[in-house]
Scaffold this active site. Structure first.
Site, PDB file in Angstrom:
ATOM      1  N   ASP A 152      -7.247  -1.272  -4.495  1.00  0.00           N
ATOM      2  CA  ASP A 152      -8.134  -1.166  -3.627  1.00  0.00           C
ATOM      3  C   ASP A 152      -9.011   0.413  -4.230  1.00  0.00           C
ATOM      4  O   ASP A 152     -10.214   0.195  -4.054  1.00  0.00           O
ATOM      5  CB  ASP A 152      -7.455  -0.369  -2.301  1.00  0.00           C
ATOM      6  CG  ASP A 152      -6.730  -1.318  -1.497  1.00  0.00           C
ATOM      7  OD1 ASP A 152      -7.136  -2.390  -1.534  1.00  0.00           O
ATOM      8  OD2 ASP A 152      -5.723  -1.014  -0.862  1.00  0.00           O
ATOM      9  N   ASP A 196       0.791  -1.214   0.002  1.00  0.00           N
ATOM     10  CA  ASP A 196      -0.030  -0.066   0.051  1.00  0.00           C
ATOM     11  C   ASP A 196       0.788   1.181   0.071  1.00  0.00           C
ATOM     12  O   ASP A 196       1.900   1.080   0.553  1.00  0.00           O
ATOM     13  CB  ASP A 196      -0.888  -0.046   1.289  1.00  0.00           C
ATOM     14  CG  ASP A 196      -2.133  -1.200   1.282  1.00  0.00           C
ATOM     15  OD1 ASP A 196      -2.308  -1.517   0.142  1.00  0.00           O
ATOM     16  OD2 ASP A 196      -2.576  -1.308   2.315  1.00  0.00           O
TER      17      ASP A 196
END
Length: 172
Positions: free
Chosen positions: A140, A124
């Site tokens: 995401d 991330d």
């Protein structure tokens, strides 16, 4: 309802689009590893948005840490269910947004599944510091944007009779 449902061409188009989206996700994650891992965050908009490396071993918001087999199984189930429903979506331009949602949800699931298989965590790197939002990635974004669009389509865009294909079991 217009057009055929679930043709081979539809599935091939979806597979190519999904693969392209997954490739974009994986390239951005690779860039994050190369340029952000073990580095200071890169502030793009001071006090609002930055790039910050994180190895996420959980789900959204860091929930369910170190349950990689669960997440892998969930991704496969999502992929299979979306594939099943994709074949039921009527053809034609009117239902293109629904098809796009399906492709984006699959791309998000596959993009993060690849990370979980390769690394045992998801890379991330996007961080909204203004609201201290959990760090996330391109996959995401696909999944969240597609879910919001799907909700909008179901609630405000399609008429109830246009969504009969969505029911697994029809009442008599």
């Amino acid at each position: 309802m217009d057009g055929q449902r679930g043709t081979v061409r539809d599935y091939l188009t979806a597979a190519v689009c999904c693969a392209a989206a997954v490739l974009l996700d994986q390239v951005t994650k690779h860039l994050a590893v190369v340029h952000l891992k073990l580095q200071e965050e890169i502030v793009l908009i001071p006090g609002v948005f930055e790039l910050r490396y994180l190895e996420n071993r959980g789900a959204a918001f860091g929930l369910f840490q170190n349950r990689q087999m669960f997440f892998a199984a969930a991704a496969v189930i999502i992929f299979v269910l979306i594939g099943f429903f994709y074949g039921k979506i009527p053809g034609g331009r009117r239902f293109l947004p629904m098809r796009i949602c399906a492709v984006l949800i699959c791309a998000g699931a596959v993009g993060n599944l690849i990370d979980r298989i390769r690394f045992q965590y998801v890379v991330d790197f996007f961080y909204f510091s203004l609201i201290d939002f959990p760090i996330f990635n391109v996959a995401d974004c696909y999944a969240v944007a597609a879910c919001f669009l799907f909700g909008y389509l179901i609630l405000f865009f399609y008429k109830e009779e246009e969504l009969e294909w969505f029911a697994l079991f029809k009442s008599k």
